[in-house]
Design an enzyme around this catalytic site. Structure first.
Site, PDB file in Angstrom:
ATOM      1  N   TYR A  65     106.920  13.201 -13.623  1.00  0.00           N
ATOM      2  CA  TYR A  65     107.012  14.370 -14.627  1.00  0.00           C
ATOM      3  C   TYR A  65     106.580  15.610 -13.660  1.00  0.00           C
ATOM      4  O   TYR A  65     105.343  15.873 -13.532  1.00  0.00           O
ATOM      5  CB  TYR A  65     106.101  14.042 -15.907  1.00  0.00           C
ATOM      6  CG  TYR A  65     106.212  15.223 -16.839  1.00  0.00           C
ATOM      7  CD1 TYR A  65     107.058  16.413 -16.767  1.00  0.00           C
ATOM      8  CD2 TYR A  65     105.365  15.021 -18.113  1.00  0.00           C
ATOM      9  CE1 TYR A  65     107.004  17.166 -17.863  1.00  0.00           C
ATOM     10  CE2 TYR A  65     105.655  16.133 -18.983  1.00  0.00           C
ATOM     11  CZ  TYR A  65     106.322  17.202 -18.737  1.00  0.00           C
ATOM     12  OH  TYR A  65     106.454  17.912 -20.037  1.00  0.00           O
ATOM     13  N   LYS A  78     111.352  13.550 -14.249  1.00  0.00           N
ATOM     14  CA  LYS A  78     111.581  14.736 -15.296  1.00  0.00           C
ATOM     15  C   LYS A  78     111.585  16.198 -14.664  1.00  0.00           C
ATOM     16  O   LYS A  78     110.415  16.387 -14.362  1.00  0.00           O
ATOM     17  CB  LYS A  78     110.622  14.532 -16.466  1.00  0.00           C
ATOM     18  CG  LYS A  78     110.754  15.454 -17.576  1.00  0.00           C
ATOM     19  CD  LYS A  78     109.755  15.122 -18.636  1.00  0.00           C
ATOM     20  CE  LYS A  78     109.882  16.193 -19.839  1.00  0.00           C
ATOM     21  NZ  LYS A  78     108.800  15.964 -20.851  1.00  0.00           N
ATOM     22  N   VAL A 105     115.279  14.482 -20.952  1.00  0.00           N
ATOM     23  CA  VAL A 105     114.021  14.070 -21.932  1.00  0.00           C
ATOM     24  C   VAL A 105     113.818  15.176 -22.836  1.00  0.00           C
ATOM     25  O   VAL A 105     113.534  16.332 -22.507  1.00  0.00           O
ATOM     26  CB  VAL A 105     112.746  13.873 -20.851  1.00  0.00           C
ATOM     27  CG1 VAL A 105     111.549  13.835 -21.777  1.00  0.00           C
ATOM     28  CG2 VAL A 105     112.907  12.787 -19.948  1.00  0.00           C
TER      29      VAL A 105
END
Length: 306
Positions: free
Chosen positions: A138, A166, A208
């Site tokens: 992330y 992400k 996402v």
């Protein structure tokens, strides 16, 4: 044998539903989960920023994983977010997730301490090497102050289970930089709702999503239309959606998106302190945005077969 995930598609970062007395509301959570699956999402992410990870106990995280794995029943992967300050605790969370039946992990850099290049890479490697679960890094330097640079990713290539990112740097061109340097080695999932169409058009593999929590069908429709090359149809929905998607990039995104979930009948407004429910002018202003979106909600083309 290393597990893998198909990182293409829409992965909701689902909210954690609470009751008025601050317990996890599994009834409301299940209702939202069913709405996500019916709309055609491709995975479920638990315990992210939207999931109020920072105020959940380890026991609650375990309960959420166990419940979701059972209800999803293999239809899509269930991914647990790990956001920890200590490497040892992150490794423990990864171990627990694997034992509970999670399909993969989303992994933030260390929390609270601003680790440097070497420390960040070693942290990711330590967690990756402790588990067989696939991992999505992330990368959100705006909110979490540590950027996972391309040079860091170059060192993480050796960890086969680090499979995706992400992408939340808010720099659309980072999608192209990643593809130019690494080809298809890392799947790229847009992590900022207001940049989703742009990043998908630049080659991102997934989304996402945040507002998907309240508007799952519209979110999946945009993704599938783009990937099917039906850009004009996707753009029409995306332009309608943008005022709502902007609720995702505010510090109170949890409260805003939960209010939207209530408006669409698939959530509750309760949040856990120190967050407080919206009130007064702010609540009315956000409700105005949501109600305007509902009043002009588009009729979606058939998208499930795309």
């Amino acid at each position: 044998m290393m597990a893998t995930i198909n990182w293409n598609g829409v992965f909701p970062a689902v909210t954690t539903k609470f009751t008025a007395n601050d317990r996890i509301d599994f009834y409301a959570f299940k209702k939202n989960l069913n709405a996500q699956l019916s709309a055609g999402v491709d995975g479920i992410i638990l315990g992210g920023t939207l999931g109020e990870s920072s105020v959940l106990t380890n026991r609650e995280k375990a309960e959420l994983v166990r419940f979701t794995v059972e209800k999803v029943a293999g239809k899509v992967p269930v991914i647990l977010n790990i956001a920890e300050g200590a490497t040892s605790e992150a490794i423990l969370q990864a171990k627990n997730a694997e034992e509970l039946g999670a399909s993969g992990l989303m992994l933030l850099p260390p929390m609270r301490y601003k680790s440097d290049h070497r420390e960040t890479v070693e942290y990711f490697k330590a967690v990756a090497n402790s588990t067989r679960l696939p991992i999505m890094i992330y990368n959100n330097p705006v909110d979490y102050k540590i950027e996972v640079t391309l040079d860091m990713f170059a060192e993480l290539v050796e960890c086969e289970n680090i499979q995706a990112v992400k992408e939340s740097t808010r720099d659309v061109s980072n999608v192209t930089r990643m593809i130019n340097r690494f080809g298809d080695r890392f799947k790229i999932l847009c992590g900022v709702d207001t940049l989703a169409m742009e990043e998908l058009l630049m080659g991102a593999h997934g989304w996402v999503a945040g507002l998907v929590c309240a508007f799952p069908e519209e979110t999946v429709a945009i993704f599938r239309l783009i990937k099917a090359g039906q850009i004009d149809e996707a753009l029409e929905i995306y332009r309608w959606f943008l005022p709502l998607l902007e609720l995702d990039i505010h510090p109170k995104l949890v409260q805003y998106i939960k209010l939207a979930e209530v408006a669409t009948g698939i959530g509750t407004e309760y949040v856990r302190a120190p967050r407080l429910m919206l009130e007064g002018e702010e609540r009315e202003r956000i409700l105005g945005i949501i109600n305007q979106g509902l009043a002009t909600r588009p009729v979606l083309p058939e998208y499930m077969s795309l």
